[in-house]
Scaffold this active site. Sequence first.
Site, PDB file in Angstrom:
ATOM      1  N   GLN A 115       0.891  -1.175   0.000  1.00  0.00           N
ATOM      2  CA  GLN A 115       0.000   0.000   0.000  1.00  0.00           C
ATOM      3  C   GLN A 115       0.925   1.220   0.000  1.00  0.00           C
ATOM      4  O   GLN A 115       1.039   1.946   0.979  1.00  0.00           O
ATOM      5  CB  GLN A 115      -0.908  -0.052   1.234  1.00  0.00           C
ATOM      6  N   HIS A 140       9.017  -4.158  -1.378  1.00  0.00           N
ATOM      7  CA  HIS A 140       8.157  -4.293  -2.555  1.00  0.00           C
ATOM      8  C   HIS A 140       8.391  -3.174  -3.579  1.00  0.00           C
ATOM      9  O   HIS A 140       8.383  -3.416  -4.781  1.00  0.00           O
ATOM     10  CB  HIS A 140       6.697  -4.337  -2.120  1.00  0.00           C
ATOM     11  N   LYS A 142       0.924  -8.333 -15.886  1.00  0.00           N
ATOM     12  CA  LYS A 142      -0.210  -8.572 -14.964  1.00  0.00           C
ATOM     13  C   LYS A 142      -0.988  -7.283 -14.760  1.00  0.00           C
ATOM     14  O   LYS A 142      -0.385  -6.220 -14.579  1.00  0.00           O
ATOM     15  CB  LYS A 142       0.356  -9.060 -13.635  1.00  0.00           C
ATOM     16  N   GLY A 183      -0.762 -17.118  -3.458  1.00  0.00           N
ATOM     17  CA  GLY A 183      -0.214 -18.096  -4.394  1.00  0.00           C
ATOM     18  C   GLY A 183      -0.791 -18.005  -5.797  1.00  0.00           C
ATOM     19  O   GLY A 183      -0.315 -18.688  -6.708  1.00  0.00           O
ATOM     20  N   GLY A 184      -1.802 -17.149  -5.990  1.00  0.00           N
ATOM     21  CA  GLY A 184      -2.466 -17.055  -7.296  1.00  0.00           C
ATOM     22  C   GLY A 184      -1.510 -16.657  -8.423  1.00  0.00           C
ATOM     23  O   GLY A 184      -1.530 -17.266  -9.505  1.00  0.00           O
TER      24      GLY A 184
HETATM   25  C1  R5P Z   1       2.888  -8.261  -6.418  1.00  0.00           C
HETATM   26  O1  R5P Z   1       3.174  -7.242  -7.000  1.00  0.00           O
HETATM   27  C2  R5P Z   1       3.898  -9.131  -5.725  1.00  0.00           C
HETATM   28  O2  R5P Z   1       5.159  -9.004  -6.282  1.00  0.00           O
HETATM   29  C3  R5P Z   1       3.469 -10.576  -5.741  1.00  0.00           C
HETATM   30  O3  R5P Z   1       3.452 -11.036  -7.072  1.00  0.00           O
HETATM   31  C4  R5P Z   1       2.116 -10.723  -5.139  1.00  0.00           C
HETATM   32  O4  R5P Z   1       2.071 -10.109  -3.894  1.00  0.00           O
HETATM   33  C5  R5P Z   1       1.755 -12.174  -5.001  1.00  0.00           C
HETATM   34  O5  R5P Z   1       0.464 -12.256  -4.482  1.00  0.00           O
HETATM   35  P1  R5P Z   1      -0.370 -13.583  -4.588  1.00  0.00           P
HETATM   36  O6  R5P Z   1       0.520 -14.698  -4.107  1.00  0.00           O
HETATM   37  O7  R5P Z   1      -1.531 -13.342  -3.668  1.00  0.00           O
HETATM   38  O8  R5P Z   1      -0.785 -13.773  -5.987  1.00  0.00           O
END
Ligand code: R5P
Length: 293
Positions: A94, A127, A189, A222-223
């Site tokens: 955030q 991040h 993405k 994990g998506g």
């Molecule tokens: C997003 O920008 C991060 O780098 C990760 O790809 C993300 O936080 C992964 O989230 P999830 O495992 O919920 O898909």
Amino acid sequence: MIIIPGPSSLELGKKIAEFVKAKTVSVAFKRFPDGESYVRFEGEVASEDVIIVQTTSPPQDTNLFQLFLMADTAKDLGARVVVAVVPYLAYSRQDKRFLHGESFSSQTVAKLLEKTGVDQLLTVNVHQQSVLDEFPFPAKSVSAIPLLAQYFQSRGLEGAFALAPDEGAKEYATEAARILNGGYGWRHKERDRYSGAISFRDEKYDVEGKDAVIFDDIISTGGTTADAVKALKTHGAKRVFCACVHPLLIGDAEKKIMSNGAEEIVGTDCVPSSVSKVSVAPLIAKALLRLET
Ligand code: R5P
């Protein structure tokens, strides 16, 4: 220099102390029946450079609050300098006000750290670098991607293709490819800020019959990684491995990824978990020894 391994990073804190050959001060901690945190240093910190090691992975709010308590206590008791080593820095996603009226959470965390006496912060693969650039005191991020790539290299995956599951992770794939020497690529993405729906677009990846490793900073639900595993398999990859710095692994994340055909998930001890096979202790120790306080 004194290392304080906080409740959320006990093992990592002790390992870092061994690497930098520093004394540790342990922390007695408990939760009161109503959920409030209690901490007490079991040693002296007056006039010392105090390094508090406390990750802020889930439960983020508890771990953050314990960090505030420890930093404030250290300063109150006369520590010369307080350095917060926060291997996983909560709320870094955030990192701006995406929608009007939202909280700017990473900024709030920074303000609270400053108010509770933190003089410097060290984290791992934050991040967004911009989060640290806006901190009101020196804050630095070091990268654990080379350690993760070396893990795979030492297991015979030299030549594996490195994939970033989104554009934000592109630098992780390039860093890893310098070690694995098997080329790299990234997916596109997009996230709808209102519905949260995510969609991906692929390029053509040179993975036919080759091994591949997906590199990301965080695996949360994990998506993202699970979908990247599927994409690599569709492109003809032989075996697909998954690496992340911060294995949050919420809910059935691990199952989701493995059931899409992954061979293994490897994370670091920035976040203690069942897949935290790579330690960032030497990386953090090296950074601490270079820190100017
Ligand atoms: C997003 O920008 C991060 O780098 C990760 O790809 C993300 O936080 C992964 O989230 P999830 O495992 O919920 O898909």
